[in-house]
Design a protein around this motif. Structure first.
Motif, PDB file in Angstrom:
ATOM      1  N   HIS A  75      35.198 -13.492  29.379  1.00 20.56           N
ATOM      2  CA  HIS A  75      36.955 -14.065  30.011  1.00 20.56           C
ATOM      3  C   HIS A  75      37.289 -12.921  28.680  1.00 20.56           C
ATOM      4  O   HIS A  75      36.800 -12.017  28.329  1.00 20.56           O
ATOM      5  CB  HIS A  75      37.635 -14.832  29.999  1.00 20.56           C
ATOM      6  CG  HIS A  75      36.920 -15.445  28.056  1.00 20.56           C
ATOM      7  ND1 HIS A  75      35.755 -16.598  28.563  1.00 20.56           N
ATOM      8  CD2 HIS A  75      37.582 -15.854  27.225  1.00 20.56           C
ATOM      9  CE1 HIS A  75      35.737 -16.691  27.178  1.00 20.56           C
ATOM     10  NE2 HIS A  75      35.752 -15.900  26.506  1.00 20.56           N
TER      11      HIS A  75
ATOM     12  N   ASN B 122      39.278 -13.320  34.090  1.00 23.45           N
ATOM     13  CA  ASN B 122      38.981 -15.013  33.822  1.00 23.45           C
ATOM     14  C   ASN B 122      37.871 -14.529  34.901  1.00 23.45           C
ATOM     15  O   ASN B 122      38.076 -14.941  36.274  1.00 23.45           O
ATOM     16  CB  ASN B 122      39.862 -16.228  33.573  1.00 23.45           C
ATOM     17  CG  ASN B 122      39.511 -17.167  34.122  1.00 23.45           C
ATOM     18  OD1 ASN B 122      38.031 -17.327  34.505  1.00 23.45           O
ATOM     19  ND2 ASN B 122      39.981 -18.222  34.284  1.00 23.45           N
TER      20      ASN B 122
ATOM     21  N   GLN C 290      52.325 -20.741  31.708  1.00 24.67           N
ATOM     22  CA  GLN C 290      51.513 -20.446  32.590  1.00 24.67           C
ATOM     23  C   GLN C 290      49.814 -20.711  31.756  1.00 24.67           C
ATOM     24  O   GLN C 290      50.842 -20.215  30.887  1.00 24.67           O
ATOM     25  CB  GLN C 290      51.528 -18.592  33.219  1.00 24.67           C
ATOM     26  CG  GLN C 290      53.048 -19.436  34.527  1.00 24.67           C
ATOM     27  CD  GLN C 290      53.126 -17.494  35.124  1.00 24.67           C
ATOM     28  OE1 GLN C 290      52.718 -16.750  34.207  1.00 24.67           O
ATOM     29  NE2 GLN C 290      52.800 -17.811  36.044  1.00 24.67           N
ATOM     30  N   SER C 291      49.158 -20.881  32.435  1.00 26.88           N
ATOM     31  CA  SER C 291      47.971 -21.298  32.019  1.00 26.88           C
ATOM     32  C   SER C 291      46.526 -20.565  33.486  1.00 26.88           C
ATOM     33  O   SER C 291      47.310 -20.190  33.838  1.00 26.88           O
ATOM     34  CB  SER C 291      47.480 -22.074  31.867  1.00 26.88           C
ATOM     35  OG  SER C 291      47.561 -23.568  32.687  1.00 26.88           O
ATOM     36  N   THR C 292      45.407 -20.400  32.297  1.00 26.69           N
ATOM     37  CA  THR C 292      44.228 -20.141  33.012  1.00 26.69           C
ATOM     38  C   THR C 292      43.615 -21.527  32.917  1.00 26.69           C
ATOM     39  O   THR C 292      43.566 -21.897  30.976  1.00 26.69           O
ATOM     40  CB  THR C 292      43.588 -18.888  33.298  1.00 26.69           C
ATOM     41  OG1 THR C 292      43.485 -18.739  33.815  1.00 26.69           O
ATOM     42  CG2 THR C 292      43.499 -18.561  31.630  1.00 26.69           C
ATOM     43  N   TYR C 293      42.054 -21.389  33.242  1.00 21.77           N
ATOM     44  CA  TYR C 293      41.061 -21.743  32.789  1.00 21.77           C
ATOM     45  C   TYR C 293      40.196 -21.656  32.765  1.00 21.77           C
ATOM     46  O   TYR C 293      39.679 -20.564  33.889  1.00 21.77           O
ATOM     47  CB  TYR C 293      41.103 -23.320  33.516  1.00 21.77           C
ATOM     48  CG  TYR C 293      39.536 -24.561  33.084  1.00 21.77           C
ATOM     49  CD1 TYR C 293      39.828 -25.425  32.205  1.00 21.77           C
ATOM     50  CD2 TYR C 293      38.970 -24.395  34.610  1.00 21.77           C
ATOM     51  CE1 TYR C 293      38.069 -25.739  32.063  1.00 21.77           C
ATOM     52  CE2 TYR C 293      37.440 -25.011  33.902  1.00 21.77           C
ATOM     53  CZ  TYR C 293      37.372 -25.535  32.604  1.00 21.77           C
ATOM     54  OH  TYR C 293      35.916 -26.380  33.055  1.00 21.77           O
TER      55      TYR C 293
ATOM     56  N   LEU D 183      50.055 -13.615  32.819  1.00 22.92           N
ATOM     57  CA  LEU D 183      50.446 -14.913  32.807  1.00 22.92           C
ATOM     58  C   LEU D 183      51.866 -14.764  31.613  1.00 22.92           C
ATOM     59  O   LEU D 183      51.399 -13.745  30.673  1.00 22.92           O
ATOM     60  CB  LEU D 183      49.545 -15.778  31.772  1.00 22.92           C
ATOM     61  CG  LEU D 183      48.163 -16.482  33.066  1.00 22.92           C
ATOM     62  CD1 LEU D 183      47.359 -17.515  31.839  1.00 22.92           C
ATOM     63  CD2 LEU D 183      48.342 -16.779  34.108  1.00 22.92           C
TER      64      LEU D 183
ATOM     65  N   GLU E  72      38.197 -12.608  38.223  1.00 23.61           N
ATOM     66  CA  GLU E  72      39.721 -12.033  38.400  1.00 23.61           C
ATOM     67  C   GLU E  72      40.379 -11.624  37.342  1.00 23.61           C
ATOM     68  O   GLU E  72      40.398 -12.040  35.724  1.00 23.61           O
ATOM     69  CB  GLU E  72      39.869 -13.857  38.890  1.00 23.61           C
ATOM     70  CG  GLU E  72      41.874 -13.826  38.933  1.00 23.61           C
ATOM     71  CD  GLU E  72      42.395 -15.077  38.995  1.00 23.61           C
ATOM     72  OE1 GLU E  72      43.086 -15.461  39.738  1.00 23.61           O
ATOM     73  OE2 GLU E  72      41.185 -16.482  38.979  1.00 23.61           O
TER      74      GLU E  72
ATOM     75  N   LEU F 292      44.958 -10.824  35.750  1.00 27.73           N
ATOM     76  CA  LEU F 292      45.747 -12.248  36.041  1.00 27.73           C
ATOM     77  C   LEU F 292      46.797 -11.949  34.975  1.00 27.73           C
ATOM     78  O   LEU F 292      46.482 -11.426  33.759  1.00 27.73           O
ATOM     79  CB  LEU F 292      45.515 -13.600  36.568  1.00 27.73           C
ATOM     80  CG  LEU F 292      44.873 -14.211  35.601  1.00 27.73           C
ATOM     81  CD1 LEU F 292      45.833 -15.963  35.706  1.00 27.73           C
ATOM     82  CD2 LEU F 292      43.434 -14.694  36.077  1.00 27.73           C
TER      83      LEU F 292
ATOM     84  N   HIS G 158      41.287 -23.884  27.800  1.00 29.66           N
ATOM     85  CA  HIS G 158      42.028 -23.562  28.642  1.00 29.66           C
ATOM     86  C   HIS G 158      43.531 -22.712  27.813  1.00 29.66           C
ATOM     87  O   HIS G 158      43.947 -23.206  26.597  1.00 29.66           O
ATOM     88  CB  HIS G 158      42.554 -25.442  29.097  1.00 29.66           C
ATOM     89  CG  HIS G 158      43.420 -24.919  29.887  1.00 29.66           C
ATOM     90  ND1 HIS G 158      43.329 -26.206  31.209  1.00 29.66           N
ATOM     91  CD2 HIS G 158      44.665 -24.480  30.160  1.00 29.66           C
ATOM     92  CE1 HIS G 158      44.357 -26.391  31.445  1.00 29.66           C
ATOM     93  NE2 HIS G 158      45.817 -24.769  31.243  1.00 29.66           N
TER      94      HIS G 158
END
Length: 114
Positions: A78, A57, A68-71, A64, A60, A62, A45
């Motif tokens: 990734h 990811n 903001q975050s991503t899992y 950030l 996807e 993106l 995370h």
């Protein structure tokens, strides 16, 4: 005591490692990116502390900003990139059965490492 590791495009510091959880502070230099990679035994995370992150990811892509975050689930390809002009700083929380750094499957090494 924290351990610091210097890499060609980045630096990371292990802030804590307890059981199946590891927390790292990662800095990526402006205009640099890490290789496309995946980990089978753990998820990650990412939370942006400062700067802007360009993230792959899975399928996807993106951008950030701060807070903001991503899992990233186990097994997802990734990549982390800093498209900005200041250092990108993120906190990474890893969860899984293996906390080592030698589990990385690299798909396109961009920083001269094998």
């Amino acid at each position: 005591m924290h351990s610091n590791v210097q890499r060609p495009a980045s630096t990371y510091t292990v802030l804590e490692e307890v059981g199946r959880c590891k927390i790292k502070r990662i800095e990526v230099k402006p205009g640099r990116r890490l290789c496309l990679q995946r980990h089978q035994p753990r998820s990650e995370h990412w939370v942006v502390v400062s700067g802007t992150a360009k993230v792959v990811n899975g399928d996807e892509e993106l951008f950030l900003a701060t807070n903001q975050s991503t899992y990233i689930p186990c097994g997802h390809k990734h990549r982390l990139e800093n498209p900005g002009k200041i250092d990108l700083v993120i906190i990474e929380v890893q969860r899984g059965d293996y906390p080592g750094e030698d589990d990385i499957g690299r798909f396109d090494e961009v920083n001269g490492r094998a």
